[in-house]
Design an enzyme around this catalytic site. Structure first.
Site, mmCIF file in Angstrom:
data_model
loop_
_atom_site.group_PDB
_atom_site.id
_atom_site.type_symbol
_atom_site.label_atom_id
_atom_site.label_comp_id
_atom_site.label_asym_id
_atom_site.label_seq_id
_atom_site.Cartn_x
_atom_site.Cartn_y
_atom_site.Cartn_z
ATOM 1 N N CYS A 163 -65.990 -31.167 -34.917
ATOM 2 C CA CYS A 163 -65.192 -31.418 -33.721
ATOM 3 C C CYS A 163 -65.646 -30.497 -32.594
ATOM 4 C CB CYS A 163 -63.715 -31.191 -34.035
ATOM 5 S SG CYS A 163 -62.657 -31.377 -32.600
ATOM 6 N N LYS A 190 -32.416 -6.298 -11.607
ATOM 7 C CA LYS A 190 -31.262 -7.133 -11.961
ATOM 8 C C LYS A 190 -31.602 -7.863 -13.246
ATOM 9 C CE LYS A 190 -27.972 -10.390 -9.942
ATOM 10 N NZ LYS A 190 -27.961 -11.480 -10.910
ATOM 11 N N LYS A 221 -33.122 -11.626 -4.606
ATOM 12 C CA LYS A 221 -33.648 -12.466 -5.684
ATOM 13 C C LYS A 221 -35.170 -12.523 -5.704
ATOM 14 C CE LYS A 221 -30.360 -14.954 -7.473
ATOM 15 N NZ LYS A 221 -30.018 -14.992 -8.832
ATOM 16 N N ASP A 227 -31.371 -10.220 -16.422
ATOM 17 C CA ASP A 227 -30.830 -11.556 -16.583
ATOM 18 C C ASP A 227 -30.249 -11.681 -17.979
ATOM 19 O OD1 ASP A 227 -30.154 -14.038 -15.847
ATOM 20 O OD2 ASP A 227 -32.175 -14.870 -15.878
ATOM 21 N N CYS A 270 -56.636 -31.494 -36.560
ATOM 22 C CA CYS A 270 -57.825 -32.320 -36.669
ATOM 23 C C CYS A 270 -58.585 -31.844 -37.898
ATOM 24 C CB CYS A 270 -58.671 -32.153 -35.411
ATOM 25 S SG CYS A 270 -60.398 -32.574 -35.671
ATOM 26 N N SER A 272 -18.743 -9.984 -8.787
ATOM 27 C CA SER A 272 -20.102 -10.487 -8.739
ATOM 28 C C SER A 272 -20.842 -9.825 -7.579
ATOM 29 C CB SER A 272 -20.028 -11.995 -8.567
ATOM 30 O OG SER A 272 -21.305 -12.522 -8.618
ATOM 31 N N ARG A 318 -17.467 -10.726 -19.340
ATOM 32 C CA ARG A 318 -16.862 -10.771 -18.019
ATOM 33 C C ARG A 318 -15.883 -11.933 -17.882
ATOM 34 N NH1 ARG A 318 -20.392 -11.638 -12.700
ATOM 35 N NH2 ARG A 318 -20.210 -13.797 -13.304
ATOM 36 N N TYR A 334 -25.071 -0.328 -16.061
ATOM 37 C CA TYR A 334 -25.335 -0.171 -14.633
ATOM 38 C C TYR A 334 -24.131 0.259 -13.806
ATOM 39 C CZ TYR A 334 -23.890 -5.085 -14.875
ATOM 40 O OH TYR A 334 -23.230 -6.247 -15.145
ATOM 41 N N LYS A 354 -27.625 -0.620 -4.306
ATOM 42 C CA LYS A 354 -26.247 -0.125 -4.205
ATOM 43 C C LYS A 354 -26.218 1.119 -3.334
ATOM 44 C CE LYS A 354 -25.480 -1.696 -8.906
ATOM 45 N NZ LYS A 354 -25.357 -1.335 -10.315
ATOM 46 N N GLU A 412 -25.319 -4.952 -18.907
ATOM 47 C CA GLU A 412 -25.833 -6.265 -19.249
ATOM 48 C C GLU A 412 -26.327 -6.249 -20.692
ATOM 49 O OE1 GLU A 412 -25.458 -8.084 -16.545
ATOM 50 O OE2 GLU A 412 -26.734 -9.858 -16.748
ATOM 51 N N ASP A 434 -31.587 -22.302 -12.396
ATOM 52 C CA ASP A 434 -30.720 -21.385 -11.648
ATOM 53 C C ASP A 434 -30.897 -21.538 -10.146
ATOM 54 O OD1 ASP A 434 -30.802 -18.507 -13.879
ATOM 55 O OD2 ASP A 434 -29.903 -20.483 -14.023
ATOM 56 N N ALA A 435 -32.157 -21.773 -9.741
ATOM 57 C CA ALA A 435 -32.450 -21.821 -8.309
ATOM 58 C C ALA A 435 -31.680 -22.967 -7.637
ATOM 59 C CB ALA A 435 -33.940 -21.990 -8.094
ATOM 60 N N ASP A 444 -28.065 -21.898 -7.318
ATOM 61 C CA ASP A 444 -27.909 -20.953 -6.210
ATOM 62 C C ASP A 444 -27.932 -21.664 -4.866
ATOM 63 O OD1 ASP A 444 -27.684 -18.794 -7.855
ATOM 64 O OD2 ASP A 444 -29.791 -18.192 -7.699
ATOM 65 N N GLU A 502 -32.089 -0.991 -8.565
ATOM 66 C CA GLU A 502 -32.164 -1.268 -10.009
ATOM 67 C C GLU A 502 -32.660 -2.683 -10.250
ATOM 68 O OE1 GLU A 502 -28.086 -1.006 -11.094
ATOM 69 O OE2 GLU A 502 -27.982 1.145 -10.715
ATOM 70 N N CYS A 536 -58.216 -37.452 -34.014
ATOM 71 C CA CYS A 536 -58.482 -36.369 -33.071
ATOM 72 C C CYS A 536 -58.959 -36.947 -31.733
ATOM 73 C CB CYS A 536 -59.537 -35.423 -33.624
ATOM 74 S SG CYS A 536 -60.061 -34.182 -32.421
ATOM 75 N N CYS A 587 -62.894 -35.710 -31.434
ATOM 76 C CA CYS A 587 -63.986 -36.105 -32.335
ATOM 77 C C CYS A 587 -63.633 -37.325 -33.191
ATOM 78 C CB CYS A 587 -64.379 -34.941 -33.233
ATOM 79 S SG CYS A 587 -63.126 -34.569 -34.482
HETATM 80 S S1 IVH Z 1 -23.723 -4.435 -10.407
HETATM 81 C C1 IVH Z 1 -19.679 -4.991 -8.436
HETATM 82 N N1 IVH Z 1 -26.149 -4.008 -11.347
HETATM 83 O O1 IVH Z 1 -25.596 -9.523 -11.919
HETATM 84 C C2 IVH Z 1 -21.121 -4.997 -8.838
HETATM 85 N N2 IVH Z 1 -25.137 -6.119 -11.741
HETATM 86 O O2 IVH Z 1 -24.636 -11.392 -9.839
HETATM 87 C C3 IVH Z 1 -21.292 -5.559 -10.176
HETATM 88 N N3 IVH Z 1 -26.488 -7.649 -13.071
HETATM 89 O O3 IVH Z 1 -22.270 -9.774 -12.984
HETATM 90 C C4 IVH Z 1 -22.641 -5.788 -10.640
HETATM 91 N N4 IVH Z 1 -28.190 -6.286 -13.364
HETATM 92 O O4 IVH Z 1 -24.131 -9.453 -14.728
HETATM 93 C C5 IVH Z 1 -25.129 -4.880 -11.224
HETATM 94 N N5 IVH Z 1 -28.253 -3.491 -12.167
HETATM 95 C C6 IVH Z 1 -27.239 -4.358 -12.042
HETATM 96 C C7 IVH Z 1 -27.271 -5.637 -12.613
HETATM 97 C C8 IVH Z 1 -26.199 -6.504 -12.429
HETATM 98 C C9 IVH Z 1 -27.686 -7.480 -13.634
HETATM 99 C C10 IVH Z 1 -25.697 -8.885 -13.159
HETATM 100 C C11 IVH Z 1 -24.290 -8.655 -13.607
HETATM 101 C C12 IVH Z 1 -23.420 -9.183 -12.509
HETATM 102 C C13 IVH Z 1 -24.344 -10.131 -11.841
HETATM 103 C C14 IVH Z 1 -23.939 -10.337 -10.408
#
Ligand code: IVH
Length: 677
Positions: free
Chosen positions: A435, A118, A317, A120, A429, A83, A139, A228, A293, A176, A34-35, A38, A116, A411, A414
């Site tokens: 051993c 996040k 992140k 995965d 073994c 997103s 989604r 969420y 938020k 999620e 993922d990194a 990103d 909150e 092994c 041994c």
């Molecule tokens: S809020 C308009 N809250 O992260 C805001 N998203 O990168 C919508 N996700 O699509 C998202 N935990 O799948 C929100 N506590 C959380 C979340 C969260 C995981 C995911 C979600 C979203 C993605 C955005």
């Protein structure tokens, strides 16, 4: 005008991102961590911002996800599912806060933020009409997703009907769907044992499970939903803040995250990040960051959205839990039971918050399934307290001189023959206590805290003792003399005396501890305790027939077989006899009449993190007091012990009106029954 070089970079980033997107979202086969994804996306965003003439509507930065698979019906979202923007460090978070304050005209006033974890997993939308679940959808690309109603209905944490007052006529809930780590590990463990394909990470396992056309398969997967936010709301009103909305959802029967907090000002947001970063490894699920938020919904309205993300929220992140590195070599480790595990030696890589240079490859089936060769670039995952694993290979990066992994025929420690039992994935073994690796592992287990608890006898010292030939097996520990100890490198008189004293101390033990310490295959702490309680004495246990063993809670045919093999083996009998000659002793127990124990007939559940003891310890104590310890809460549960981080079990208990106590109350209760810690 951007240079040709920039144009080429933009084009190549787009191609890569689209390709990875397709692999990840459509095929569920991630090819890069993922990194990396990103990083590439950010680079592309930067370049497009610097050179707006290069921006195209079909750029990966201009869409939210990927198209859905065609086997499922498409569902148009009434309100787009957007997103989040990312903040990769504290400064970017402060910039976000500054923009929010400026736009709201709040000067230096501190803003209230909902914080909150996040999660995965997979973003989904649930549509409730008059409180009844009508539809579940993924989604997808944010504007339309797949109809997964039949799958979401199988997830226990998603209510089919909401309960309570003030539920709007139309309520779209978002959240999620994810797979808790433990469920994921078990799923993979089973797949591995059956020689089937494993999932790379819990997120993929959740995606794969939701994408089942047959909902009966989904039902067998340990999926969970955490809500969420809300989307469409009609015929009703919601409260004024995000946190209050979540409280309402929780009251109506939906899961929300118990780690969520409302804080004032950006400094408190950072403090929340630090505290959750500390907790991350201990959480039962994967999180990849924190979402902040603006709590006031009216302020959210005023802030609005930019193309793909709201201006009122941001994700900070955490270090990625998957990273790419190179496989330098594969070595073979021999465990306590002779199991030979291939271990990957890696170019050190920072992953999941620590530097990793070794990872497990499990067994030869796994090596074959991965198709991994020495020299390959691999993706390593480290999440929670699970040992790091190689989860996939990046085939494009294979060097020409990559070497196949050779499994040893003998092994590596041994030189005894190696065997693979029919139906087993593991090679072993056959050297047994000949051993050195098995000897060392067996002794380390024997002296460990939960077994004989011998202080001052660390791994290094065990290795020295075996390597010097002073100790051959666990019985030998009690025959080492002071003089012999003093000959060892770095051993002073004080340490030697301390060690001898703790050896002496350990002789006064319990049957359960002793049994566990012997390291009989598949006999863990709980099984050892059940056996000790059932038979009361070593003699009764050693003489038990297979049928008698099978009568014990926790003991199935496999465990019974291992036990019989142990008791029938002459060398095991000899070791036990020598230990008893050295003075190891324990009180025999009257096999208790079950109904005389203080918690007889009760069923307890332990959940969340405990401070003063491990959860296993709490379970063992409860069993000793006669309680049954269950993994899930039901109407028949007598009491739930809940530590911080307790999740659905706590909710269930409250729902069913089952008594819940915290750790302090639990310890107090134990004291009334004569148990002190
Ligand atoms: S809020 C308009 N809250 O992260 C805001 N998203 O990168 C919508 N996700 O699509 C998202 N935990 O799948 C929100 N506590 C959380 C979340 C969260 C995981 C995911 C979600 C979203 C993605 C955005």
């Amino acid at each position: 005008m951007p240079s040709a070089e920039i144009e080429r970079e933009v084009e190549s980033l787009r191609v890569s991102l689209e390709n990875w997107n397709y692999q990840y979202y459509v095929l569920d086969q991630p090819t890069v961590p993922d990194a990396d994804y990103d990083r590439a996306l950010r680079r592309l965003q930067e370049l497009e911002a610097q050179h707006p003439e290069l921006l195209r509507p079909d750029s990966p930065t201009q869409r939210v996800g990927a198209q859905a698979l065609s086997e499922f019906t498409q569902v148009a979202h009434e309100m787009p599912m957007l997103s989040l923007d990312n903040a990769f460090d504290a400064q970017e978070l402060r910039d976000f806060d500054r923009r929010v304050r400026e736009r709201l005209g709040r000067g230096n006033d501190e803003i209230e933020y909902a914080c909150e974890p996040k999660l995965d997993g997979i973003a989904v939308s649930l549509l409730y009409r008059d409180g009844i679940l009508q539809r579940g959808a993924t989604r997808g690309d944010g504007f339309s997703g797949e109809d997964i109603t039949h799958n979401v209905r199988t997830i226990p944490s998603i209510p089919l009907r909401l309960n309570g007052r003030g539920i709007p006529g139309v309520l779209e809930v978002r959240g999620e769907i994810y797979m808790p780590r433990q469920g994921f590990e078990q799923l993979n463990e089973r797949a591995r044992a059956a020689g089937e394909k494993t999932f790379v990470n819990p997120r993929n396992a959740a995606a794969g499970s939701l994408r089942q056309l047959d909902a009966r398969l989904t039902a067998q997967r340990p999926l969970q939903m955490c809500c969420y936010s809300v989307g469409l709301v009609e015929d009703g009103d919601l409260p004024d803040t995000h946190a209050q909305v979540l409280d309402s959802l929780l009251r109506w029967g939906l899961r929300t995250n118990p780690e969520s907090r409302v804080v004032r000002g950006i400094a408190s947001c950072e403090a929340y990040y630090e505290s959750l970063a500390q907790k991350r490894d201990g959480l039962p699920y994967d999180i990849d960051g924190i979402v902040y938020k603006v709590n006031d919904l009216e302020a959210q309205q005023r802030l609005g959205f930019v193309s793909r993300a709201p201006r009122w929220a941001i994700a900070r992140k955490f270090p990625a839990q998957e990273e790419m590195t190179r496989l330098l070599d594969v070595e073979f480790q021999v465990g306590r039971t002779g199991a030979i595990t291939p271990v990957a030696r890696l170019e050190p890589v920072f992953v999941g918050g620590v530097t990793v240079s070794n990872a497990t490859l499990h067994n030869s089936d796994e090596v074959q399934r991965l198709g991994v060769r020495i020299g390959d670039t691999v993706i390593v995952r480290r999440a929670g307290d699970v040992i790091p694993q190689v989860v996939s290979v990046v085939p494009d990066r294979r060097p020409e001189d990559a070497k196949a992994v050779q499994f040893p025929g003998r092994c590596p420690v041994c030189d005894s023959p190696v065997e693979r039992e029919p139906g087993e994935a593991v090679m072993r073994c056959m050297g047994g206590l000949v051993c050195a690796a098995q000897q060392k592992a067996a002794i380390k287990h024997f002296v460990s805290r939960r077994a004989m608890d011998i202080d001052g006898l660390g791994d290094k010292l065990v290795e020295q003792l075996v390597d010097e030939g002073l100790v051959l097996n666990v019985a030998g520990l009690y025959r080492v003399s002071r003089e012999q100890l003093l000959q060892l490198e770095r051993m002073g008189e004080k340490s030697a005396d301390k060690l001898l004293a703790s050896l002496e101390n350990s002789k006064n033990t319990t049957l359960a501890r002793f049994l566990f310490a012997l390291g009989i295959r598949e006999v863990g702490e709980a099984t050892a305790l059940s056996l000790a309680r059932h038979f009361g004495s070593w003699e009764a246990l050693a003489a038990a027939t297979e049928e008698q063993l099978l009568q014990v809670d926790d003991v199935g045919p496999v465990v019974a077989d291992h036990l019989r093999q142990f008791f029938d083996s002459v060398s095991s009998q000899e070791v036990v006899a020598q230990l008893r000659e050295s003075g190891l002793h324990w009180p025999d127990l009257e096999p208790p009449q079950a109904d005389q124990l203080p918690l007889a007939g009760e069923t307890w559940v332990v959940t969340g993190k405990l401070e003063a003891m491990e959860r296993n310890e709490a379970k063992a104590i409860l069993q000793e007091l006669g309680a049954k310890v269950a993994g899930s809460v039901s109407a028949r549960t007598s009491c739930v012990v809940a530590g911080p981080g307790a999740g659905s079990k706590l909710g269930k208990a409250t729902e069913l009106g089952v008594e819940v106590i915290d750790e302090a109350a639990f310890i107090a209760r134990l004291e009334t029954m004569g148990v002190t810690l």
